[in-house]
Scaffold this active site. Structure first.
Site, PDB file in Angstrom:
ATOM      1  N   HIS A 343       0.810  -1.218   0.000  1.00  0.00           N
ATOM      2  CA  HIS A 343       0.000   0.000   0.000  1.00  0.00           C
ATOM      3  C   HIS A 343       0.845   1.269   0.000  1.00  0.00           C
ATOM      4  O   HIS A 343       0.481   2.264   0.641  1.00  0.00           O
ATOM      5  CB  HIS A 343      -0.980  -0.011   1.186  1.00  0.00           C
ATOM      6  CG  HIS A 343      -1.692  -1.313   1.344  1.00  0.00           C
ATOM      7  ND1 HIS A 343      -1.289  -2.271   2.238  1.00  0.00           N
ATOM      8  CD2 HIS A 343      -2.732  -1.836   0.679  1.00  0.00           C
ATOM      9  CE1 HIS A 343      -2.075  -3.324   2.129  1.00  0.00           C
ATOM     10  NE2 HIS A 343      -2.948  -3.099   1.183  1.00  0.00           N
ATOM     11  N   CYS A 344       1.984   1.233  -0.711  1.00  0.00           N
ATOM     12  CA  CYS A 344       2.873   2.409  -0.832  1.00  0.00           C
ATOM     13  C   CYS A 344       3.360   2.896   0.535  1.00  0.00           C
ATOM     14  O   CYS A 344       3.649   4.090   0.690  1.00  0.00           O
ATOM     15  CB  CYS A 344       2.214   3.576  -1.565  1.00  0.00           C
ATOM     16  SG  CYS A 344       1.708   3.186  -3.232  1.00  0.00           S
ATOM     17  N   ALA A 345       3.393   2.021   1.518  1.00  0.00           N
ATOM     18  CA  ALA A 345       3.797   2.463   2.861  1.00  0.00           C
ATOM     19  C   ALA A 345       4.694   1.414   3.531  1.00  0.00           C
ATOM     20  O   ALA A 345       4.313   0.809   4.536  1.00  0.00           O
ATOM     21  CB  ALA A 345       2.565   2.752   3.710  1.00  0.00           C
TER      22      ALA A 345
END
Lengths: 387, 82
Positions: A343-345
């Protein structure tokens, strides 16, 4: 052939569907009034500019911003965060952030590190919780900015923004809040929460189209933030230097007028429903989902149990099955659309102990129903039993 | 045709002009958005025109809300449709 069930639970990536008023507003302005807003004095140009002005007023009202001209429209929250991070920090400056940030904060911060900015990442607990005192302890004489997400896009954990805001306000350090996951589904009041800079996106809980977002800049702070992009603003045209006043300083080039018209319709929808009511609906479903998932053997639900400390973003793992496999089977066999992975994190997943495999994330929106949740729980149970 | 004395309020941006328009609209002060007269500025934007007797009230309404960049009396030698 029987029509496949279609359940959308990826609202943290982009809400869908949109309220009917949103596509209608976009179509209307493209058909009737999509002249270049405020670049000319004719009727259609002014009409387009009025739509943007109204969107500015409504957005400002939603966030407790008294002067709508303090609000800049950008292409997305990432654009807003980059204006702040790249425009405000310089060599020798120190910046504080949390371990739960999205790459829209982490990547520009890491890039600034290479330009001589010192970055402190405050650790969070295994459910993503941040202790505001840890932010206070990280403050140094050179601290020029604190950047904090309002809620994690992975664990749904709500960060203690107003407590951090009280600390930063007292120390005179600007606080920039990334409201990508919360604008529209968690109340925000920049004055009450001590927020100096607020980055938000339009296409999530504000129900606008993709390609919309914005940045609130507290009065006076624009003097300390250089614009990333410069160009035509329709103002001070006789000068070849970028205007220094708000919002034109950060709004160069023709804006996304159709998108902003859709955002205005989305915000009208959110305001008419009420942020508190939307939150109540989403959290009722989130509780139902968390309880249902927790009862399945092999499922671990990530993030705080207490609904008051989270938003309706529910991440989980299934022992023995890759998140991407769960997501694929949910879509392929059950027509349930969720998101898997990091999730891009990546930093948030490290804090939560779910790096590098990631999680399966179901994120709830206003248009989801109890039936969507029950179907999803049944589908996950079926995958778990047929591992 | 009339030669009523009129003034224009000029702002630093379109956004500011429209914020001012909203403020006047809320207070029921009659106004008209017009192109900025060439002799005032070479900018391509619009400004707000009010009749002379509304000028003070308009400025009062805008004080503290929108920064007024300039206030100019239109040459009344050129009659305009009322």
């Amino acid at each position: 052939m029987e029509e496949k069930l279609r359940i959308y639970l990826d609202n943290a990536a982009s809400t869908w569907p949109k309220p009917e008023c949103v596509p209608r507003a976009v179509e209307h302005i493209i058909r009737e009034a999509a002249a270049n807003p405020g670049r000319s004095g004719h009727t259609l140009s002014i009409e387009a500019a009025r739509v943007i002005a109204e969107a500015r007023r409504q957005t400002a009202a939603l966030f407790g911003i008294s002067d709508p001209l303090r609000l800049v429209f950008t292409g997305n929250a990432t654009g807003a965060l980059n204006i702040v991070i790249q425009g405000m920090l310089g060599p020798g400056d120190h910046v504080i952030t949390s371990a739960m940030e999205h790459n829209s904060v982490m990547r520009p911060l890491r890039a600034m590190e290479l330009r001589g900015v010192e970055v402190s990442v405050v650790a969070c607990s295994a459910d993503g919780t941040l202790d505001p005192d840890d932010v206070g302890k990280a403050i140094r004489r050179q601290t020029a900015l604190v950047v904090l997400t309002h809620a994690s896009n992975v664990s749904g954990t709500v960060m203690p923004v107003s407590q951090v805001g009280a600390i930063t306000s007292e120390r005179g350090i600007p606080l920039c809040v990334d409201a990508s996951q919360t604008a529209g589904c968690l109340p925000i009041d920049v004055g009450r929460d001590g927020i100096d800079l607020l980055a938000f996106t339009g296409h999530k809980s504000l129900y606008g189209p993709q390609g919309t977002g914005g940045l609130y800049v507290r009065e006076g702070l624009e003097a300390r933030i250089s614009p990333l992009a410069m160009g035509g603003t329709g103002s001070a045209s006789e000068r070849e230097e970028q205007p220094l006043f708000m919002p034109d300083k950060y709004e160069s080039g023709t804006p996304n007028t159709p998108g902003i018209a859709g955002l205005l319709a989305g915000i009208d929808f959110v305001a008419s429903q009420g942020v508190e009511r939307i939150r109540e609906h989403e959290m009722t479903l989130a509780r139902r989902l968390m309880e249902g998932l927790a009862a399945i053997e092999g499922i671990r639900v990530i993030g705080p149990r207490d609904p008051y400390h989270r938003i309706a973003v529910v991440s989980f793992t299934l022992e023995g099955v890759e998140p991407s496999e769960v997501a694929f089977r949910l879509d392929d066999e059950f027509g349930i659309m969720i998101r898997s992975g990091l999730h891009c994190a990546p930093s948030a997943h490290r804090a939560l102990g779910t790096f590098p495999q990631g999680t399966v994330r179901a994120s709830i929106g206003f248009f989801n129903t109890a039936r969507d949740i029950d179907e999803t729980i049944d589908a996950v149970a079926s995958i778990a039993y047929n591992r | 045709m009339s030669t009523v004395e009129r003034w224009v309020l000029v702002f630093e941006s379109v956004s500011a002009t429209l914020a001012a328009e909203q403020a006047l609209k809320e207070k029921g002060i009659p106004y008209k958005l017009v192109p900025i007269p060439r002799h005032i500025s070479s900018d391509c934007g619009v400004c707000i025109r009010v009749d002379a007797h509304q000028r003070a009230l308009a400025e009062e309404v805008l004080a503290g809300r929108v920064r007024v960049a300039g206030v100019h009396r239109l040459p009344d030698s050129r009659p305009r449709p009322s």
